[in-house]
Motif scaffolding. Structure first.
Motif, short mmCIF file in Angstrom:
data_model
loop_
_atom_site.label_atom_id
_atom_site.label_comp_id
_atom_site.label_asym_id
_atom_site.label_seq_id
_atom_site.Cartn_x
_atom_site.Cartn_y
_atom_site.Cartn_z
N PHE A 116 0.71 -1.10 -0.10
CA PHE A 116 -0.03 0.08 0.05
C PHE A 116 0.95 1.39 -0.10
O PHE A 116 0.19 2.44 -0.25
CB PHE A 116 -0.92 0.04 1.25
N GLU A 144 1.27 2.84 -4.87
CA GLU A 144 0.09 2.72 -5.56
C GLU A 144 0.03 1.92 -6.73
O GLU A 144 1.23 1.80 -7.43
CB GLU A 144 -0.52 4.06 -6.24
N PHE A 203 -9.22 -3.30 -1.70
CA PHE A 203 -8.85 -1.99 -1.22
C PHE A 203 -7.67 -1.40 -2.06
O PHE A 203 -7.67 -0.29 -2.20
CB PHE A 203 -8.41 -2.34 0.28
N TYR A 204 -6.55 -2.26 -2.15
CA TYR A 204 -5.59 -1.93 -3.16
C TYR A 204 -5.75 -1.29 -4.30
O TYR A 204 -5.47 -0.07 -4.71
CB TYR A 204 -4.52 -3.08 -3.22
N ARG A 226 -8.75 0.06 -5.01
CA ARG A 226 -9.55 0.89 -5.04
C ARG A 226 -10.97 0.56 -5.82
O ARG A 226 -11.47 1.42 -6.34
CB ARG A 226 -9.21 2.36 -5.44
N ASP A 239 -11.38 5.18 -1.55
CA ASP A 239 -10.06 6.12 -1.05
C ASP A 239 -9.84 5.72 0.72
O ASP A 239 -8.83 5.67 1.13
CB ASP A 239 -10.19 7.57 -1.07
N TYR A 294 -8.43 2.39 1.08
CA TYR A 294 -7.03 2.40 0.75
C TYR A 294 -6.16 2.77 2.18
O TYR A 294 -5.17 2.21 2.51
CB TYR A 294 -6.70 3.08 -0.41
N LYS A 346 -3.40 0.90 4.27
CA LYS A 346 -1.81 1.44 4.37
C LYS A 346 -1.53 1.36 5.76
O LYS A 346 -0.46 1.09 6.23
CB LYS A 346 -1.82 3.00 3.73
N SER A 378 -0.15 -3.15 5.31
CA SER A 378 1.06 -2.56 4.37
C SER A 378 2.39 -3.46 4.59
O SER A 378 2.68 -4.23 5.63
CB SER A 378 1.15 -1.23 4.45
#
Length: 421
Positions: free
Chosen positions: A200, A203, A334-335, A337, A389, A392, A396, A400
């Motif tokens: 994460f 991008e 999630f990664y 988006r 967003d 994400y 992170k 991550s």
């Protein structure tokens, strides 16, 4: 000074969770100049750093012969015992050779000491570690008591001895809090919880022209709404709920794409899903031959796309699993988006939902409220953007490479005494 690390598993090849997570561990370790070497029965790692022993692969005919006689029954014949120990002794000798050949300092065993896909390998590792006191991290993704197919066994004695062994040289790692609690309760063994992770801190790449060709090649128009089910086709994935969701939206532009094949659990479930999709008027696309580890070409000349390519072209991710060891596809959503439907499986409820993740959640069955929320995701780009967003940032913070780095630092330092990670 870097540490020479040997990863041990039945297979380091393809896109299964164990292969993917072990590669992430190796990358984080390499960032700090710790070198990785690979021991397995099937490998796509660099040949110069690998040792492939066919009998270490759970799919080897001799291992399958043992498995057919070890589970689903309460007793075993003497020849099963003899073959297990003969193969274990052979594999133990190859482990000695592996550690000598690469002058290793530390072993990281990936899932070979918790789920008995290869009983001789588990026994071999147990004996090797007990004889040498070799510093070992045992990374447990799945325990045998989590799977019904191992519940009736003729090898209970070996399961207690090796899956996992209670040896002081081993630091145990679990991937979710339920597994951590179960291991302590059943075996009195403590473990460190290390969740599965993604990068994460960086991008994902923007989709290029190759990735944008995915929709065209599987017959989906640019203005279609692509629902991606990024999992194998096995019953615990609950894919029937994804079909019901697409059917309930009553929109001919909605198309459901499944990226993986059935795997080693047969095609009966897939057949049932196809019949269900047909009866409910759902456009279901099976794309396992179009999605692989790497970009390339099939024998017929058609393109092979990566799972990242498929994610980049999806509008919505379906993940209605009944059970997951962790839930890599959820982190991937999630990664990349993407909004995601989640059936609130136990690990999600215990370890992911409390972090604050925003998903469309269902509790075992599809409701009108769930369908309406998915419809809002489709209709409201701003709402969708805020959701993805936010997720994400959750990834992170909690899932991550930085989180993995901190966990590995503690594990490796416990053996080396050096703070170099």
């Amino acid at each position: 000074m870097g540490v020479r690390i040997g990863f041990v598993g039945t297979r380091f090849s393809g896109t299964d969770g164990v292969s993917l997570e072990s590669a992430k561990w190796a990358k984080v370790l390499w960032d700090h100049r710790h070198t990785s070497h690979w021991y397995s029965g099937l490998s796509d790692r660099d040949e110069d750093t690998s040792m492939v022993v066919p009998h270490a692969y759970f799919g080897h005919p001799d291992i399958q012969w043992i498995n057919r006689r070890a589970f689903g029954t309460r007793t075993r014949t003497p020849d099963v015992t003899q073959r297990i120990y003969a193969l274990a002794d052979y594999l133990k000798r190859t482990l000695y050779e592996f550690t000598r050949r690469f002058d290793l300092d530390l072993l990281i065993v990936q899932n070979a000491l918790c789920i008995p896909m290869n009983i001789p390998l588990g026994v071999a590792l147990t004996h090797f570690i007990a004889e040498t006191g070799f510093p070992t991290i045992a990374h447990h993704h799945d325990f045998y008591w989590e799977r019904d197919r191992f519940s009736v066994s003729a090898v209970t004695d070996l399961l207690w001895m090796s899956f996992p062994p209670a040896l002081p040289q081993i630091q145990n790692v679990t991937i979710n809090s339920f597994a951590q609690e179960d291991l302590a309760h059943r075996r009195g063994v403590s473990s460190i919880l290390v969740p599965n992770v993604l990068d994460f801190e960086n991008e994902p790449d923007e989709p290029d022209a190759y990735a944008r060709g995915f929709r065209h090649d599987i017959g989906i128009a640019d203005d279609d709404i692509m629902f991606l089910q990024p999992t194998r086709v096995v019953p615990r994935k609950g894919i029937e709920h994804a079909i019901s969701l697409v059917a309930a939206l009553k929109n001919s532009r909605c198309k459901l794409v499944i990226s993986h094949a059935s795997g080693d659990e047969g095609d009966e479930y897939l057949t049932a899903l196809c019949e269900m999709a047909e009866s409910q008027g759902v456009d279901l696309r099976l794309c396992d031959t179009s999605v692989g580890d790497k970009r390339g070409l099939n024998p017929d000349g058609s393109k092979i796309y990566t799972l990242a390519d498929a994610y980049s072209q999806a509008d919505f991710i379906t993940y209605p699993s009944i059970y997951e060891g962790f839930g890599n596809a959820l982190l991937e959503a999630f990664y990349y988006r993407k909004p995601v439907l989640v059936n609130r499986y136990s690990i999600f409820v215990a370890d992911i939902e409390p972090k604050g993740a925003k998903v469309i959640a269902m509790d075992g069955y599809l409701t009108k409220d769930v369908v309406q929320k998915v419809q809002r995701i489709i209709d409201d780009p701003e709402f969708r953007r805020e959701m993805v967003d936010f997720n994400y940032e959750i990834g992170k913070a909690f899932f991550s490479y930085g989180v993995l780095r901190r966990k590995l630092r503690a594990l490796v330092t416990n053996f080396t005494g050096l703070d170099n990670l």
